[in-house]
Design a protein around this motif. Structure first.
Motif, PDB file in Angstrom:
ATOM      1  N   GLN A   1      54.973  52.883  32.733  1.00  0.00           N
ATOM      2  CA  GLN A   1      53.705  52.161  32.860  1.00  0.00           C
ATOM      3  C   GLN A   1      52.843  52.789  33.948  1.00  0.00           C
ATOM      4  OE1 GLN A   1      54.074  47.829  33.165  1.00  0.00           O
ATOM      5  NE2 GLN A   1      52.496  47.850  34.745  1.00  0.00           N
ATOM      6  N   THR A   2      51.579  53.042  33.631  1.00  0.00           N
ATOM      7  CA  THR A   2      50.651  53.596  34.614  1.00  0.00           C
ATOM      8  C   THR A   2      50.415  52.616  35.751  1.00  0.00           C
ATOM      9  OG1 THR A   2      49.520  54.905  32.934  1.00  0.00           O
ATOM     10  CG2 THR A   2      48.298  54.459  34.964  1.00  0.00           C
ATOM     11  N   LYS A   3      50.427  53.121  36.971  1.00  0.00           N
ATOM     12  CA  LYS A   3      50.121  52.293  38.134  1.00  0.00           C
ATOM     13  C   LYS A   3      48.610  52.261  38.333  1.00  0.00           C
ATOM     14  CE  LYS A   3      54.515  53.409  40.362  1.00  0.00           C
ATOM     15  NZ  LYS A   3      55.048  54.142  39.163  1.00  0.00           N
ATOM     16  N   GLY A   4      48.047  51.085  38.332  1.00  0.00           N
ATOM     17  CA  GLY A   4      46.601  50.938  38.484  1.00  0.00           C
ATOM     18  C   GLY A   4      46.225  49.480  38.562  1.00  0.00           C
ATOM     19  N   GLN A   5      44.907  49.240  38.653  1.00  0.00           N
ATOM     20  CA  GLN A   5      44.421  47.869  38.718  1.00  0.00           C
ATOM     21  C   GLN A   5      42.981  47.812  38.241  1.00  0.00           C
ATOM     22  OE1 GLN A   5      43.832  46.325  42.753  1.00  0.00           O
ATOM     23  NE2 GLN A   5      43.995  48.416  43.544  1.00  0.00           N
ATOM     24  N   TRP A   6      42.553  46.607  37.881  1.00  0.00           N
ATOM     25  CA  TRP A   6      41.169  46.381  37.470  1.00  0.00           C
ATOM     26  C   TRP A   6      40.309  46.062  38.687  1.00  0.00           C
ATOM     27  CZ3 TRP A   6      39.033  47.396  32.870  1.00  0.00           C
ATOM     28  CH2 TRP A   6      39.908  47.642  31.809  1.00  0.00           C
ATOM     29  N   MET A   7      39.121  46.677  38.734  1.00  0.00           N
ATOM     30  CA  MET A   7      38.183  46.495  39.844  1.00  0.00           C
ATOM     31  C   MET A   7      36.846  45.999  39.298  1.00  0.00           C
ATOM     32  SD  MET A   7      40.142  47.694  42.295  1.00  0.00           S
ATOM     33  CE  MET A   7      39.028  48.009  43.671  1.00  0.00           C
ATOM     34  N   ASN A   8      36.011  45.438  40.188  1.00  0.00           N
ATOM     35  CA  ASN A   8      34.667  44.970  39.801  1.00  0.00           C
ATOM     36  C   ASN A   8      34.736  44.114  38.541  1.00  0.00           C
ATOM     37  OD1 ASN A   8      33.548  46.538  41.933  1.00  0.00           O
ATOM     38  ND2 ASN A   8      33.612  48.352  40.605  1.00  0.00           N
ATOM     39  N   GLU A   9      35.540  43.059  38.606  1.00  0.00           N
ATOM     40  CA  GLU A   9      35.940  42.344  37.399  1.00  0.00           C
ATOM     41  C   GLU A   9      34.961  41.267  36.919  1.00  0.00           C
ATOM     42  OE1 GLU A   9      40.462  41.916  36.969  1.00  0.00           O
ATOM     43  OE2 GLU A   9      40.115  41.758  39.117  1.00  0.00           O
ATOM     44  N   TRP A  10      33.945  40.956  37.694  1.00  0.00           N
ATOM     45  CA  TRP A  10      33.055  39.861  37.287  1.00  0.00           C
ATOM     46  C   TRP A  10      31.592  40.287  37.360  1.00  0.00           C
ATOM     47  CZ3 TRP A  10      35.264  35.924  34.985  1.00  0.00           C
ATOM     48  CH2 TRP A  10      36.606  35.640  35.268  1.00  0.00           C
ATOM     49  N   GLU A  11      30.847  39.910  36.334  1.00  0.00           N
ATOM     50  CA  GLU A  11      29.406  40.170  36.299  1.00  0.00           C
ATOM     51  C   GLU A  11      28.670  38.836  36.322  1.00  0.00           C
ATOM     52  OE1 GLU A  11      26.002  42.179  33.397  1.00  0.00           O
ATOM     53  OE2 GLU A  11      28.138  42.538  33.018  1.00  0.00           O
ATOM     54  N   ASN A  12      27.826  38.678  37.317  1.00  0.00           N
ATOM     55  CA  ASN A  12      27.085  37.432  37.487  1.00  0.00           C
ATOM     56  C   ASN A  12      25.891  37.361  36.531  1.00  0.00           C
ATOM     57  OD1 ASN A  12      24.602  36.164  39.488  1.00  0.00           O
ATOM     58  ND2 ASN A  12      26.422  34.936  39.060  1.00  0.00           N
ATOM     59  N   PHE A  13      25.645  36.180  35.976  1.00  0.00           N
ATOM     60  CA  PHE A  13      24.421  35.986  35.203  1.00  0.00           C
ATOM     61  C   PHE A  13      23.979  34.529  35.364  1.00  0.00           C
ATOM     62  CE2 PHE A  13      27.426  34.247  32.286  1.00  0.00           C
ATOM     63  CZ  PHE A  13      26.732  33.413  31.410  1.00  0.00           C
ATOM     64  N   ALA A  14      22.680  34.341  35.369  1.00  0.00           N
ATOM     65  CA  ALA A  14      22.121  33.001  35.523  1.00  0.00           C
ATOM     66  C   ALA A  14      22.154  32.281  34.183  1.00  0.00           C
ATOM     67  CB  ALA A  14      20.698  33.085  36.058  1.00  0.00           C
ATOM     68  N   HIS A  15      22.508  31.023  34.222  1.00  0.00           N
ATOM     69  CA  HIS A  15      22.550  30.204  33.017  1.00  0.00           C
ATOM     70  C   HIS A  15      21.852  28.881  33.323  1.00  0.00           C
ATOM     71  CE1 HIS A  15      24.043  28.559  29.257  1.00  0.00           C
ATOM     72  NE2 HIS A  15      24.529  27.510  29.911  1.00  0.00           N
ATOM     73  N   ARG A  16      20.720  28.678  32.683  1.00  0.00           N
ATOM     74  CA  ARG A  16      19.925  27.464  32.901  1.00  0.00           C
ATOM     75  C   ARG A  16      19.639  27.239  34.387  1.00  0.00           C
ATOM     76  NH1 ARG A  16      22.852  23.264  28.589  1.00  0.00           N
ATOM     77  NH2 ARG A  16      22.356  24.477  26.710  1.00  0.00           N
ATOM     78  N   GLY A  17      19.320  28.340  35.051  1.00  0.00           N
ATOM     79  CA  GLY A  17      18.956  28.264  36.456  1.00  0.00           C
ATOM     80  C   GLY A  17      20.118  28.200  37.430  1.00  0.00           C
ATOM     81  N   ASP A  18      21.339  28.199  36.929  1.00  0.00           N
ATOM     82  CA  ASP A  18      22.522  28.148  37.794  1.00  0.00           C
ATOM     83  C   ASP A  18      23.143  29.540  37.858  1.00  0.00           C
ATOM     84  OD1 ASP A  18      24.932  27.744  39.075  1.00  0.00           O
ATOM     85  OD2 ASP A  18      25.422  25.914  37.960  1.00  0.00           O
ATOM     86  N   ALA A  19      23.211  30.118  39.052  1.00  0.00           N
ATOM     87  CA  ALA A  19      23.715  31.491  39.214  1.00  0.00           C
ATOM     88  C   ALA A  19      25.230  31.558  39.316  1.00  0.00           C
ATOM     89  CB  ALA A  19      23.085  32.133  40.450  1.00  0.00           C
ATOM     90  N   HIS A  20      25.916  30.420  39.256  1.00  0.00           N
ATOM     91  CA  HIS A  20      27.365  30.420  39.450  1.00  0.00           C
ATOM     92  C   HIS A  20      28.113  30.593  38.129  1.00  0.00           C
ATOM     93  CE1 HIS A  20      26.585  27.934  43.349  1.00  0.00           C
ATOM     94  NE2 HIS A  20      26.336  29.218  43.510  1.00  0.00           N
ATOM     95  N   TYR A  21      27.600  31.482  37.285  1.00  0.00           N
ATOM     96  CA  TYR A  21      28.258  31.820  36.026  1.00  0.00           C
ATOM     97  C   TYR A  21      28.610  33.296  36.036  1.00  0.00           C
ATOM     98  CZ  TYR A  21      27.071  27.374  33.795  1.00  0.00           C
ATOM     99  OH  TYR A  21      26.990  26.041  33.461  1.00  0.00           O
ATOM    100  N   TYR A  22      29.777  33.626  35.469  1.00  0.00           N
ATOM    101  CA  TYR A  22      30.250  35.012  35.496  1.00  0.00           C
ATOM    102  C   TYR A  22      30.913  35.374  34.169  1.00  0.00           C
ATOM    103  CZ  TYR A  22      29.517  35.083  40.528  1.00  0.00           C
ATOM    104  OH  TYR A  22      28.947  35.047  41.773  1.00  0.00           O
TER     105      TYR A  22
END
Length: 254
Positions: A185-206
């Motif tokens: 198994q390759t040794k590695g990890q996922w980075m920069n895993e979340w992209e923010n987007f506004a939903h109905r004026g609420d920025a706490h969605y990813y």
């Protein structure tokens, strides 16, 4: 009965209508009797999750000579557990997950519902294999993988696998496969895993996204190297999570 054909249980995490599971059925039908219990909708990323807050339901979709297909409202692991409990008339000779649309190499196997199928089969004492293709497209071309899938499954039916050990098999997205590599198994990890987007004026969605960071890129023994170079990557995988090498040292702590 001694003359019974091998019984193969198939499931996936892309759902019963995904092209990958249809291709898997086609490739494996010559090897035995097929029973399919697959989610009724995509369940990607569900790993070994179980449905515990509500009941699940299954129903027959298709029944032919040597092939019975069911769909289930639960997770991939639910599907395997329910099939063992309800529709199988004997212990299967092989459990197979896939063919997944997208690779499950490296750390992806820990998140994969396809490998959830395989791990559950393995825990039940049945030789189990997961197949995945490095292509997420709904109409991906699985044909080059077909002969390898049939031969790998045939060999596992013939030779078996050690207890608590399964196979994670990944295919590069190419028509010209160079052969098979047995990999780690390759040794590695996922980075920069979340992209923010506004939903109905609420920025706490990813949205979940990410970039894979390979910490082992020059290692020609690992599954990413094999896939990047046109080989089928077979990674033997154990489901015994004990860190045996640490046991003796931990005993000195107490």
């Amino acid at each position: 009965m001694k003359n019974q054909r091998p019984l193969i249980l198939i499931s996936n995490d892309d759902g019963i209508i995904a092209k990958g599971i249809g291709e898997l059925i086609k490739f494996l039908r010559p090897l035995g009797e097929i029973v399919v219990m697959a989610p009724d909708a995509p369940r990607s990323g569900s790993a070994c999750a179980l449905t515990v807050t509500e009941p699940i339901h299954y129903r027959l979709v298709r029944k032919d000579v040597g092939l019975t297909v069911y769909k289930c409202s639960g997770t991939p692991t639910d599907c395997v557990k329910l099939a063992f409990h309800t529709v199988l008339d004997r212990k299967p000779d092989l459990v197979v997950g896939g063919i997944n649309h997208g690779d499950n190499s490296s750390v992806n196997l820990h998140y994969s519902g396809t490998m959830g199928v395989v791990i559950e089969g393995c825990l039940k004492g049945v030789p189990s294999i997961g197949f995945s293709l490095c292509n997420h497209e709904p109409n991906a071309d699985f044909e080059p993988a077909g002969p390898y899938i049939r031969e790998i499954a045939r060999l596992v039916l013939e030779k078996g696998l050690p207890p608590l050990t399964c196979l994670n098999v990944n295919f590069p997205d190419t028509k010209e496969l160079k052969g098979v590599k047995i990999c780690e198994q390759t040794k590695g990890q996922w980075m920069n895993e979340w992209e923010n987007f506004a939903h109905r004026g609420d920025a706490h969605y990813y949205w979940l996204t990410g970039e894979f960071e390979n910490n082992d890129a020059e290692n020609e023994k690992n599954d990413h190297w094999a896939l990047d170079n046109g080989y089928v990557a077979i990674t033997p995988t154990t489901v015994d999570a004990t860190a045996y090498g640490l046991i003796d040292e931990l005993k000195t702590w107490f």
